[in-house]
Each structure stands twice: as structure tokens, then as C-alpha cells.
Design an enzyme around this catalytic site. Structure first.
Site, PDB file in Angstrom:
ATOM      1  N   SER A 234       0.826  -1.204   0.000  1.00 53.68           N
ATOM      2  CA  SER A 234       0.000   0.000   0.000  1.00 53.68           C
ATOM      3  C   SER A 234       0.859   1.253   0.000  1.00 53.68           C
ATOM      4  O   SER A 234       1.976   1.255   0.551  1.00 53.68           O
ATOM      5  CB  SER A 234      -0.850  -0.035   1.282  1.00 53.68           C
ATOM      6  OG  SER A 234      -1.417   1.217   1.520  1.00 53.68           O
TER       7      SER A 234
ATOM      8  N   TYR B 191      -1.652  -1.258  10.784  1.00 46.64           N
ATOM      9  CA  TYR B 191      -1.938  -1.795   9.443  1.00 46.64           C
ATOM     10  C   TYR B 191      -0.793  -1.441   8.487  1.00 46.64           C
ATOM     11  O   TYR B 191      -0.226  -2.305   7.815  1.00 46.64           O
ATOM     12  CB  TYR B 191      -3.277  -1.252   8.908  1.00 46.64           C
ATOM     13  CG  TYR B 191      -3.434  -1.489   7.427  1.00 46.64           C
ATOM     14  CD1 TYR B 191      -3.660  -2.778   6.938  1.00 46.64           C
ATOM     15  CD2 TYR B 191      -3.308  -0.443   6.504  1.00 46.64           C
ATOM     16  CE1 TYR B 191      -3.765  -3.006   5.568  1.00 46.64           C
ATOM     17  CE2 TYR B 191      -3.423  -0.665   5.145  1.00 46.64           C
ATOM     18  CZ  TYR B 191      -3.648  -1.953   4.683  1.00 46.64           C
ATOM     19  OH  TYR B 191      -3.743  -2.178   3.330  1.00 46.64           O
TER      20      TYR B 191
ATOM     21  N   LYS C 204       2.353  -3.850   6.572  1.00 49.95           N
ATOM     22  CA  LYS C 204       2.742  -3.913   5.149  1.00 49.95           C
ATOM     23  C   LYS C 204       4.248  -3.667   5.003  1.00 49.95           C
ATOM     24  O   LYS C 204       4.926  -4.332   4.225  1.00 49.95           O
ATOM     25  CB  LYS C 204       1.949  -2.879   4.339  1.00 49.95           C
ATOM     26  CG  LYS C 204       0.460  -3.171   4.259  1.00 49.95           C
ATOM     27  CD  LYS C 204       0.179  -4.418   3.430  1.00 49.95           C
ATOM     28  CE  LYS C 204      -1.256  -4.856   3.483  1.00 49.95           C
ATOM     29  NZ  LYS C 204      -1.505  -6.155   2.874  1.00 49.95           N
TER      30      LYS C 204
HETATM   31  P1  NAD Z   1     -10.829  -7.298   1.584  1.00 46.61           P
HETATM   32  O1  NAD Z   1     -10.972  -7.312   3.055  1.00 46.61           O
HETATM   33  O2  NAD Z   1     -12.003  -6.958   0.755  1.00 46.61           O
HETATM   34  O3  NAD Z   1     -10.260  -8.710   1.077  1.00 46.61           O
HETATM   35  C1  NAD Z   1      -9.387  -9.503   1.838  1.00 46.61           C
HETATM   36  C2  NAD Z   1      -9.908 -10.927   1.789  1.00 46.61           C
HETATM   37  O4  NAD Z   1      -9.021 -11.774   2.510  1.00 46.61           O
HETATM   38  C3  NAD Z   1     -11.287 -11.079   2.429  1.00 46.61           C
HETATM   39  O5  NAD Z   1     -12.119 -11.825   1.572  1.00 46.61           O
HETATM   40  C4  NAD Z   1     -11.029 -11.828   3.734  1.00 46.61           C
HETATM   41  O6  NAD Z   1     -12.113 -12.660   4.092  1.00 46.61           O
HETATM   42  C5  NAD Z   1      -9.776 -12.623   3.379  1.00 46.61           C
HETATM   43  N1  NAD Z   1      -8.888 -12.939   4.497  1.00 46.61           N
HETATM   44  C6  NAD Z   1      -8.385 -12.086   5.440  1.00 46.61           C
HETATM   45  N2  NAD Z   1      -7.578 -12.751   6.269  1.00 46.61           N
HETATM   46  C7  NAD Z   1      -7.558 -14.047   5.861  1.00 46.61           C
HETATM   47  C8  NAD Z   1      -6.904 -15.221   6.328  1.00 46.61           C
HETATM   48  N3  NAD Z   1      -6.109 -15.204   7.396  1.00 46.61           N
HETATM   49  N4  NAD Z   1      -7.101 -16.382   5.661  1.00 46.61           N
HETATM   50  C9  NAD Z   1      -7.925 -16.418   4.570  1.00 46.61           C
HETATM   51  N5  NAD Z   1      -8.557 -15.347   4.096  1.00 46.61           N
HETATM   52  C10 NAD Z   1      -8.375 -14.170   4.737  1.00 46.61           C
HETATM   53  O7  NAD Z   1      -9.598  -6.316   1.226  1.00 46.61           O
HETATM   54  P2  NAD Z   1      -9.161  -5.725  -0.180  1.00 46.61           P
HETATM   55  O8  NAD Z   1      -9.556  -4.294  -0.228  1.00 46.61           O
HETATM   56  O9  NAD Z   1      -9.573  -6.639  -1.267  1.00 46.61           O
HETATM   57  O10 NAD Z   1      -7.596  -5.746   0.000  1.00 46.61           O
HETATM   58  C11 NAD Z   1      -6.794  -6.807  -0.505  1.00 46.61           C
HETATM   59  C12 NAD Z   1      -5.350  -6.560  -0.146  1.00 46.61           C
HETATM   60  O11 NAD Z   1      -4.946  -5.284  -0.673  1.00 46.61           O
HETATM   61  C13 NAD Z   1      -5.072  -6.496   1.353  1.00 46.61           C
HETATM   62  O12 NAD Z   1      -3.835  -7.086   1.604  1.00 46.61           O
HETATM   63  C14 NAD Z   1      -5.029  -5.009   1.632  1.00 46.61           C
HETATM   64  O13 NAD Z   1      -4.245  -4.722   2.749  1.00 46.61           O
HETATM   65  C15 NAD Z   1      -4.390  -4.482   0.361  1.00 46.61           C
HETATM   66  N6  NAD Z   1      -4.688  -3.064   0.088  1.00 46.61           N
HETATM   67  C16 NAD Z   1      -5.991  -2.653   0.007  1.00 46.61           C
HETATM   68  C17 NAD Z   1      -6.276  -1.302  -0.215  1.00 46.61           C
HETATM   69  C18 NAD Z   1      -7.700  -0.805  -0.280  1.00 46.61           C
HETATM   70  O14 NAD Z   1      -7.904   0.407  -0.167  1.00 46.61           O
HETATM   71  N7  NAD Z   1      -8.701  -1.670  -0.484  1.00 46.61           N
HETATM   72  C19 NAD Z   1      -5.219  -0.369  -0.372  1.00 46.61           C
HETATM   73  C20 NAD Z   1      -3.913  -0.836  -0.309  1.00 46.61           C
HETATM   74  C21 NAD Z   1      -3.660  -2.190  -0.078  1.00 46.61           C
HETATM   75  N1  UFG Z   2     -12.332  11.554   3.689  1.00 45.22           N
HETATM   76  C1  UFG Z   2     -13.316  12.432   4.099  1.00 45.22           C
HETATM   77  N2  UFG Z   2     -14.415  11.918   4.693  1.00 45.22           N
HETATM   78  C2  UFG Z   2     -14.592  10.577   4.895  1.00 45.22           C
HETATM   79  C3  UFG Z   2     -13.591   9.692   4.468  1.00 45.22           C
HETATM   80  C4  UFG Z   2     -12.458  10.220   3.867  1.00 45.22           C
HETATM   81  O1  UFG Z   2     -13.188  13.649   3.934  1.00 45.22           O
HETATM   82  O2  UFG Z   2     -15.630  10.186   5.467  1.00 45.22           O
HETATM   83  C5  UFG Z   2     -11.138  12.085   3.002  1.00 45.22           C
HETATM   84  C6  UFG Z   2      -9.826  11.823   3.735  1.00 45.22           C
HETATM   85  O3  UFG Z   2      -9.566  12.812   4.673  1.00 45.22           O
HETATM   86  C7  UFG Z   2      -8.846  11.789   2.558  1.00 45.22           C
HETATM   87  C8  UFG Z   2      -9.661  11.234   1.381  1.00 45.22           C
HETATM   88  O4  UFG Z   2     -11.019  11.441   1.747  1.00 45.22           O
HETATM   89  O5  UFG Z   2      -8.447  13.100   2.227  1.00 45.22           O
HETATM   90  C9  UFG Z   2      -9.450   9.738   1.146  1.00 45.22           C
HETATM   91  O6  UFG Z   2      -9.647   9.042   2.365  1.00 45.22           O
HETATM   92  P1  UFG Z   2      -9.804   7.452   2.434  1.00 45.22           P
HETATM   93  O7  UFG Z   2     -10.112   7.110   3.855  1.00 45.22           O
HETATM   94  O8  UFG Z   2     -10.767   6.997   1.397  1.00 45.22           O
HETATM   95  O9  UFG Z   2      -8.381   6.927   1.982  1.00 45.22           O
HETATM   96  P2  UFG Z   2      -6.933   7.192   2.610  1.00 45.22           P
HETATM   97  O10 UFG Z   2      -6.132   7.884   1.556  1.00 45.22           O
HETATM   98  O11 UFG Z   2      -7.016   7.831   3.923  1.00 45.22           O
HETATM   99  O12 UFG Z   2      -6.397   5.704   2.842  1.00 45.22           O
HETATM  100  C10 UFG Z   2      -6.579   4.650   1.899  1.00 45.22           C
HETATM  101  C11 UFG Z   2      -6.699   3.325   2.644  1.00 45.22           C
HETATM  102  C12 UFG Z   2      -5.396   2.979   3.287  1.00 45.22           C
HETATM  103  C13 UFG Z   2      -4.295   2.989   2.265  1.00 45.22           C
HETATM  104  C14 UFG Z   2      -4.239   4.336   1.563  1.00 45.22           C
HETATM  105  C15 UFG Z   2      -3.208   4.339   0.473  1.00 45.22           C
HETATM  106  O13 UFG Z   2      -7.704   3.411   3.629  1.00 45.22           O
HETATM  107  O14 UFG Z   2      -5.463   1.694   3.816  1.00 45.22           O
HETATM  108  O15 UFG Z   2      -5.521   4.626   0.992  1.00 45.22           O
HETATM  109  O16 UFG Z   2      -3.394   3.237  -0.356  1.00 45.22           O
HETATM  110  F1  UFG Z   2      -3.125   2.788   2.866  1.00 45.22           F
END
Ligand code: NAD
Ligand code: UFG
Length: 335
Positions: free
Chosen positions: A124, A149, A153
Site C-alpha cells: 500500500s 496496518y 505492510k
Molecule cells: P478485503 O478485506 O475486501 O479482502 C481480503 C480478503 O481476505 C477477504 O475476503 C477476507 O475474508 C480474506 N482474508 C483475510 N484474512 C484471511 C486469512 N487469514 N485467511 C484467509 N482469508 C483471509 O480487502 P481488499 O480491499 O480486497 O484488499 C486486498 C489486499 O490489498 C489487502 O492485503 C489489503 O491490505 C491491500 N490493500 C488494500 C487497499 C484498499 O484500499 N482496499 C489499499 C492498499 C492495499
Molecule cells: N475523507 C473524508 N471523509 C470521509 C472519508 C475520507 O473527507 O468520510 C477524506 C480523507 O480525509 C482523505 C480522502 O477522503 O483526504 C481519502 O480518504 P480514504 O479514507 O478513502 O483513503 P486514505 O487515503 O485515507 O487511505 C486509503 C486506505 C489505506 C491505504 C491508503 C493508500 O484506507 O489503507 O488509501 O493506499 F493505505
């Protein structure tokens, strides 16, 4: 060619499964449904007319993982399984480190045992902490993460680097996602946050649906064009395609350990998102300005050049596509 996708029923995992199947890969998936639902498997089949081989279980369970590798000759693993809620990670650091770090160690141990040494890992942009330079390139300093979190990573990235240095026959791609949003255009799969969404786009979708009354905009006094926070939003289908590009490079055994940003390289403010959502979808989003959210940074967007040059990855979907598909998924969910 069999690809193991961990967390295959989650938000990004499910979209990546669709793209893998569309590209004729055989997909073996695992999930413990800690943050997803079984029905996603049917939705993936509905979209692609293909099925994945699915195993229900926990990635922390070594015997469970071994049974998958015993049954299937896995060429590569794409690891999505993790907990991802920033706020919750502050409350439950131990659970987060176990699920996000120990599970990867278990996976790596079993992969090594079965001589499967190709991995794509979901990292991330959070690992950059408060970036010194914008746009953020992969060469930027990592660290100073502000929550368990993000630190989980960072730890896994270091573990993967150490692993590669101990044994260069591994091929590892670390993908640093910026802000994934939107949904599959079919409206069948999308983001399913637990409880009240912490992220911007799912919160806006719930306000549009009138399940939540008003969006709080966290801060309008940042040094940005309109004072609100700026982020690099990437359509989840583009993000999924980024994984196919990474896989293509991995399968040629030519990456060693490589790190790529997955983002568009364009920053949008919170007000940009609200206004585009309203315009494209013909809905009104009620919002109010409140104080900054603790731990937020002003601006975060990627330099996407390395992924373009080395993976041939370029985002094709616009902000309009992102807000349209996010709303299409949300509004059709319970109709
Ligand atoms: P998500 O929670 O929708 O998907 C994760 C999946 O993994 C879920 O289906 C959950 O049930 C499963 N899971 C969790 N722990 C497990 C375990 N121990 N064994 C088996 N299954 C397990 O999340 P996502 O948004 O799809 O994110 C996927 C990956 O990308 C994660 O590693 C997350 O940290 C990373 N990531 C997500 C974002 C974002 O904004 N969505 C941003 C940066 C990185
Ligand atoms: N924001 C609001 N109101 C809300 C939610 C968010 O104003 O209710 C604003 C935040 O302040 C920020 C922007 O919208 O300026 C985006 O916020 P998000 O919470 O959607 O996303 P972030 O950039 O804070 O973080 C996300 C994921 C993290 C990840 C990061 C970079 O939540 O896990 O993107 O990938 F690490």
C-alpha cells in the site's frame, strides 16, 4: 497454469480473479470469509462463465495451505488475504500483525516447501508515510507509518526483501496500491465495507443511497487547490489488470524482487470526488466540513512511470468511470 489467489472473495481479490479467468489462467482461490461472502464465488462465475477451484480456510493454517499445494501445481501466488481497516488496527494491533504478517510467513514456508517461488504481494501507498516529494516514486523513502496496518505492510515488504536476498531464485513483485475505488461494471461485485465505511467512496455511495445522512469532509484547510485532501484514486478493474501485468513479468522469471506503484498519477480532492459523483450519477451528496482526521496527509499521488515502462501498465478508466461504477454497484445491491 494455476495461480493461487489468497483472499479471493475480497474486494480486490474478486476483481483480480475475474481478470485472471478472462486471461485464461486457472485460478485456485482461498478465503476464510472474515471480510467477504461466499456468494462472491457465484458472481465471479456469472461474470466470466468460468469457475475457480475454491478452498475455504485460514491462511494461518499451515496444513490447510499444504493441502492446496498438494492438490494443485501452483505456478504463482497472488496474496491479498489481510485485514485492512486502519482504525481497527490501532485497537487490535496483535490481531493485525498475526493476520497480516504471520500468515505471509506461513505462506512463504509452504511455498518454499513446494518449490513455488513466484509471489505478487498487495502492499500500500501507506508505506510511504507522509511523503516528502509528490508525485511519489518507488524510490521514495518508506517508513514512519502511523498505524499497525501500515506497519504490517512495511514489515512484510522487508521480509520479502530478506527472503530474496537469501535466495535469488525467488521472483517477487510488491505492488503498492494507491486508493482503489469503483466496482466491476456488471454491478455484480464491488466493495463491501463492514459497518460504517471509513473510506471516502463507499461513504459517499451510502449517503447517495440515503443509508447515511451526511458526509463529513475531513479538513478544508490543507494546502491544496480547494483545501481538501488529495488522493490518487484508481479504478479497481485497472488495479486488477495491474496484477495480470505483474504476473506476466513474474512468469518470465525476470523480476527478482520488484516494487511498483499502482496508481493513475493524478490527484483528486475530496470536493472533486463529491462533485463528479453528483454530476455523473445525478444524485445529491449532502456534506459538511469538519476538522482534519488524525493521521491524514494533505496530498498523496503516485508517479506511475515505472509500472508503465516495466510492466506496460497504464490506467484506462477515468474518475467518471470510478464514480459511475461505485454507484451502480451500491444502488443495485439490495434492489
Ligand atoms: P478485503 O478485506 O475486501 O479482502 C481480503 C480478503 O481476505 C477477504 O475476503 C477476507 O475474508 C480474506 N482474508 C483475510 N484474512 C484471511 C486469512 N487469514 N485467511 C484467509 N482469508 C483471509 O480487502 P481488499 O480491499 O480486497 O484488499 C486486498 C489486499 O490489498 C489487502 O492485503 C489489503 O491490505 C491491500 N490493500 C488494500 C487497499 C484498499 O484500499 N482496499 C489499499 C492498499 C492495499
Ligand atoms: N475523507 C473524508 N471523509 C470521509 C472519508 C475520507 O473527507 O468520510 C477524506 C480523507 O480525509 C482523505 C480522502 O477522503 O483526504 C481519502 O480518504 P480514504 O479514507 O478513502 O483513503 P486514505 O487515503 O485515507 O487511505 C486509503 C486506505 C489505506 C491505504 C491508503 C493508500 O484506507 O489503507 O488509501 O493506499 F493505505
Amino acid at each position: 497454469m494455476k495461480i493461487l489467489v489468497t483472499g479471493c472473495c475480497g474486494y480486490i481479490g474478486s476483481h483480480t480473479c475475474v481478470e485472471l479467468l478472462n486471461h485464461d489462467y486457472e485460478v485456485v482461490g482461498l478465503d476464510n470469509f472474515s471480510n467477504s461472502k461466499k456468494e462472491v464465488l457465484d458472481k465471479i462465475s456469472q461474470i466470466t462463465n468460468k469457475k475457480i477451484t475454491f478452498y475455504e480456510g485460514d491462511m494461518l493454517d499451515e496444513h490447510f495451505l499444504e493441502s492446496i499445494f498438494k492438490d494443485n501445481e501452483i505456478s504463482c501466488v497472488i496474496d491479498f488475504a489481510a485485514y485492512k481497516a486502519v482504525g481497527e488496527s490501532v485497537e487490535k494491533p496483535v490481531e493485525y500483525y498475526i493476520n497480516n504478517v504471520s500468515s505471509v510467513l506461513t505462506l512463504l514456508k509452504v511455498m518454499k516447501q513446494y518449490d513455488c517461488k513466484r509471489l505478487v504481494f498487495s502492499s500500500s501507498a501507506t508505506v510511504y508515510g507522509n511523503p516528502v516529494e509528490i508525485p511519489i516514486s518507488e524510490a521514495a523513502k518508506v517508513g514512519r507509518t502511523t498505524n499497525p496496518y501500515g506497519t504490517s505492510k512495511l514489515f512484510v515488504e522487508q521480509i520479502l526483501k530478506d527472503l530474496y536476498h537469501s535466495d535469488p531464485s525467488w521472483n517477487i513483485v510488491i505492488l503498492r496500491y494507491f486508493n482503489p475505488v469503483g466496482a466491476h461494471p456488471s454491478g455484480l461485485i464491488g466493495e463491501e465495507p463492514n459497518g460504517v465505511p471509513a473510506n471516502l467512496m463507499p461513504y459517499i455511495s451510502k449517503v447517495a443511497k440515503k443509508e447515511l445522512t451526511c458526509l463529513s469532509v475531513f479538513g478544508n484547510d490543507y494546502n491544496t487547490k480547494d483545501g481538501t485532501g488529495v488522493r490518487d484514486y484508481i479504478h479497481v478493474v485497472d488495479l486488477a489488470i495491474g496484477h495480470i501485468k505483474a504476473l506476466e513479468k513474474l512468469l518470465k522469471d525476470e523480476c527478482g524482487i520488484s516494487i511498483y506503484n499502482l496508481g493513475t498519477g493524478v490527484g483528486y480532492s475530496v470536493l472533486d470526488i463529491i462533485h463528479t459523483f453528483e454530476l455523473v450519477n445525478g444524485v445529491k451528496i449532502k456534506y459538511k466540513m469538519v476538522n482534519r482526521r488524525k493521521g491524514d496527509i494533505a496530498v498523496c499521488y503516485s508517479d506511475p512511470k515505472k509500472a508503465k515502462e516495466e510492466l506496460g501498465f497504464v490506467c484506462k478508466r477515468s474518475l467518471e468511470d470510478m464514480v459511475r461504477d461505485a454507484w451502480n454497484y451500491e444502488k443495485n445491491k439490495k434492489l
